[in-house]
Design an enzyme around this catalytic site. Structure first.
Site, short mmCIF file in Angstrom:
data_model
loop_
_atom_site.label_atom_id
_atom_site.label_comp_id
_atom_site.label_asym_id
_atom_site.label_seq_id
_atom_site.Cartn_x
_atom_site.Cartn_y
_atom_site.Cartn_z
N CYS A 1 0.83 -1.20 0.00
CA CYS A 1 0.00 0.00 0.00
C CYS A 1 0.88 1.26 0.00
O CYS A 1 1.55 1.53 -0.98
CB CYS A 1 -0.97 -0.05 1.17
SG CYS A 1 -2.37 1.10 1.00
N HIS B 1 -3.49 -5.67 1.15
CA HIS B 1 -2.75 -5.92 2.39
C HIS B 1 -2.67 -7.40 2.75
O HIS B 1 -3.52 -7.91 3.50
CB HIS B 1 -3.43 -5.16 3.54
CG HIS B 1 -3.24 -3.69 3.48
ND1 HIS B 1 -2.28 -3.02 4.20
CD2 HIS B 1 -3.89 -2.74 2.76
CE1 HIS B 1 -2.36 -1.73 3.95
NE2 HIS B 1 -3.31 -1.52 3.07
N GLU C 1 -0.71 -8.67 4.88
CA GLU C 1 -0.45 -8.80 6.32
C GLU C 1 -1.73 -8.83 7.14
O GLU C 1 -1.70 -9.17 8.34
CB GLU C 1 0.47 -7.67 6.81
CG GLU C 1 -0.18 -6.33 7.06
CD GLU C 1 -0.45 -5.51 5.81
OE1 GLU C 1 -0.71 -4.31 5.95
OE2 GLU C 1 -0.42 -6.07 4.69
#
Length: 223
Positions: free
Chosen positions: A87, A195, A197
């Protein structure tokens, strides 16, 4: 000894803690790095996480790209150290000259927050070898400036050389060619807007597909 993966924190970073947790869940050792430090402590790989570094003043990622830690990361990347930008981290890597293109305001000029499917286009990078080509992964996406843009020549070069790494199954932000992530020429540096994560645990994520990026780099580091 497990791989040591550095996670950089800038003023305004939001997702460094999540990236650190993802590194741990993947079985690697996270190393906290500070934007003002030139020493990245001999890490094996680096994650530049998401957020709003320096408040996105001037231009998203532009100020962070000049931070002392990033100057060292750029040098390390040129020596082959794997680097992942997520991002705002993707924006930073573009501003630092490690990845091509630019990320501009989404179609409709709205912030978008939703889970999205990505198609894996290239498994020959440091961060995607654990996937199968054409595989779809489900990860959260949250950004206001994630619309991938590049010149026609750059787009042709990216497509022809296989440097488009992830593509949106449904193009929700207007990115050219539905591009969600790209790589450097040697495949060691990867940036993507969604994302991974946030997709590492069944309890909190829409999937655990994000762990595949970390497992990929761990395999790369021992091969």
């Amino acid at each position: 000894m497990s791989a040591r993966i550095g996670v950089i924190t800038f003023p305004g970073t939001l997702d460094d803690v999540d990236a650190t947790r993802a590194v741990k869940l993947a079985g690697a050792q996270p190393v906290e790095l500070w934007h003002a430090d030139e020493d990245i402590r001999g890490v094996d790989a680096v994650i530049v996480p998401g957020g709003f570094s320096y408040g996105d003043y001037l231009r998203a990622g532009a100020i962070a790209a000049l931070a002392p830690a990033m100057r060292t990361v750029v040098d390390a990347a040129h020596r082959g150290t794997p680097v992942l930008g997520i991002c705002n981290g993707f924006q930073i890597l573009q501003e630092a000259g490690l990845l091509p293109g630019a990320l501009t305001r989404n179609d409709g000029l709205h912030f978008i927050c939703r889970d999205v499917y990505l198609q894996v286009e290239n498994t020959d990078t440091a961060w995607t070898s654990a996937f199968s080509e054409g595989e779809r992964i489900l990860v959260p996406s949250k950004h206001g400036e994630g619309r991938f843009q590049a010149s026609e020549q750059t787009l042709r070069e990216l497509e022809d050389s296989g440097r488009v790494v992830f593509r949106y199954a449904v193009n929700h932000n207007g990115s050219r060619n539905s591009i969600a992530g790209v790589s450097s020429e040697n495949g060691r540096v990867v940036g993507l807007m969604p994302h991974p994560e946030h997709a590492v645990e069944e309890l909190t994520g829409p999937s655990t597909d994000g762990l595949g990026l970390l497992r990929s780099v761990m395999t790369t580091l021992v091969s």
